[in-house]
Design a protein around this motif. Structure first.
Motif, short mmCIF file in Angstrom:
data_model
loop_
_atom_site.label_atom_id
_atom_site.label_comp_id
_atom_site.label_asym_id
_atom_site.label_seq_id
_atom_site.Cartn_x
_atom_site.Cartn_y
_atom_site.Cartn_z
N PHE A 249 7.08 37.60 34.99
CA PHE A 249 5.66 37.67 35.34
C PHE A 249 4.86 36.72 34.45
N LEU A 250 5.16 36.70 33.16
CA LEU A 250 4.48 35.78 32.24
C LEU A 250 4.80 34.33 32.57
N ASP A 251 6.05 34.04 32.91
CA ASP A 251 6.42 32.67 33.30
C ASP A 251 5.61 32.22 34.51
N LEU A 252 5.47 33.11 35.49
CA LEU A 252 4.69 32.82 36.69
C LEU A 252 3.24 32.51 36.31
N LEU A 253 2.63 33.41 35.54
CA LEU A 253 1.23 33.22 35.16
C LEU A 253 1.05 31.98 34.29
N SER A 254 2.01 31.68 33.46
CA SER A 254 1.94 30.50 32.61
C SER A 254 1.95 29.23 33.44
N ALA A 255 2.85 29.14 34.41
CA ALA A 255 2.95 27.95 35.24
C ALA A 255 1.69 27.75 36.09
N HIS B 218 6.57 20.73 39.03
CA HIS B 218 7.97 21.20 39.06
C HIS B 218 8.07 22.52 39.82
N TYR B 219 7.19 23.47 39.48
CA TYR B 219 7.24 24.77 40.16
C TYR B 219 6.76 24.68 41.60
N ALA B 220 5.76 23.85 41.88
CA ALA B 220 5.32 23.67 43.27
C ALA B 220 6.49 23.15 44.10
N PHE B 221 7.21 22.18 43.56
CA PHE B 221 8.37 21.63 44.27
C PHE B 221 9.39 22.73 44.55
N PHE C 187 8.08 13.70 44.72
CA PHE C 187 7.04 14.71 44.86
C PHE C 187 6.03 14.59 43.72
N GLN C 188 6.54 14.45 42.50
CA GLN C 188 5.65 14.33 41.34
C GLN C 188 4.81 13.06 41.41
N HIS C 189 5.38 11.99 41.95
CA HIS C 189 4.62 10.76 42.14
C HIS C 189 3.44 10.99 43.08
N VAL C 190 3.68 11.68 44.18
CA VAL C 190 2.61 11.97 45.14
C VAL C 190 1.56 12.88 44.50
#
Length: 189
Positions: free
Chosen positions: A89-95, A107-110, A171-174
């Protein structure tokens, strides 16, 4: 990172601050919200996981079209059921925090958009992505031709190596050219 019951030790709180993009106050609020999702009996079990269906009752996730994917990406459950531990849960909120870097957010969106978890966004992933964004009702669903054209345009713009997929660096480039991405990729409790 040890927590006992619904309380966090000073050591745990410091460790969470070092390992996340969250402030002390955000971590304490996250702990309170996570604890509220647990049953009273489970609140004293350090390693307890909250089921995905319960996590999805959070107002911050309830209307997100990627809510189930978000839970699956951040879940470390061996059962691959989307359940979250407090650390997950903390990892999610952190990202999703304002302080997370573009690299972390992209990274996470990808990973969220990579529905088949194969490390690339292919036609199937892009189709699911578009359907999540537009909805799949008769009023909003794209025709086959509209979908084909849209995905063709996405690949034309994003697929630098022309292999028919979008990899993480493409993806990161876009995303790096999208000024709204960082401010829109967030969840605030």
């Amino acid at each position: 990172m040890g927590t006992t019951g619904s309380q966090l030790s000073k050591e745990s709180l410091s460790e969470y601050q070092e390992l996340t993009f969250l402030t002390k106050q955000e971590i304490l609020l996250a702990r309170r919200r996570f604890t509220e999702l647990q049953t009273k009996a489970d609140r004293n079990i350090q390693s307890h996981r909250v089921p995905m269906d319960t996590i999805l009752t959070l107002p911050e996730l309830k209307s997100n079209p990627f809510r189930k994917r978000i839970c699956r990406v951040f879940s470390t459950s061996e059962a691959n059921d989307g359940s979250l531990s407090f650390d997950d849960f903390l990892d999610l909120l952190s990202a999703f925090s304002d302080s997370a870097t573009l690299e972390i957010k992209s990274h996470y969106a990808f990973r969220i958009f990579d529905f088949d978890d194969d490390g690339t966004l292919d036609y199937g992933d892009l189709e699911k992505l578009v359907n999540c964004l537009t909805g799949e009702t008769d009023d909003t669903k794209l025709t086959s031709e509209e979908m084909r054209q849209l995905i063709s345009n996405i690949l034309e713009e994003s697929d630098i190596d022309k292999d028919g997929t979008v990899n993480l660096s493409e993806f990161q480039h876009v995303i790096s050219r999208s000024p709204d991405f960082v401010s829109s990729f967030k969840i605030v409790l």
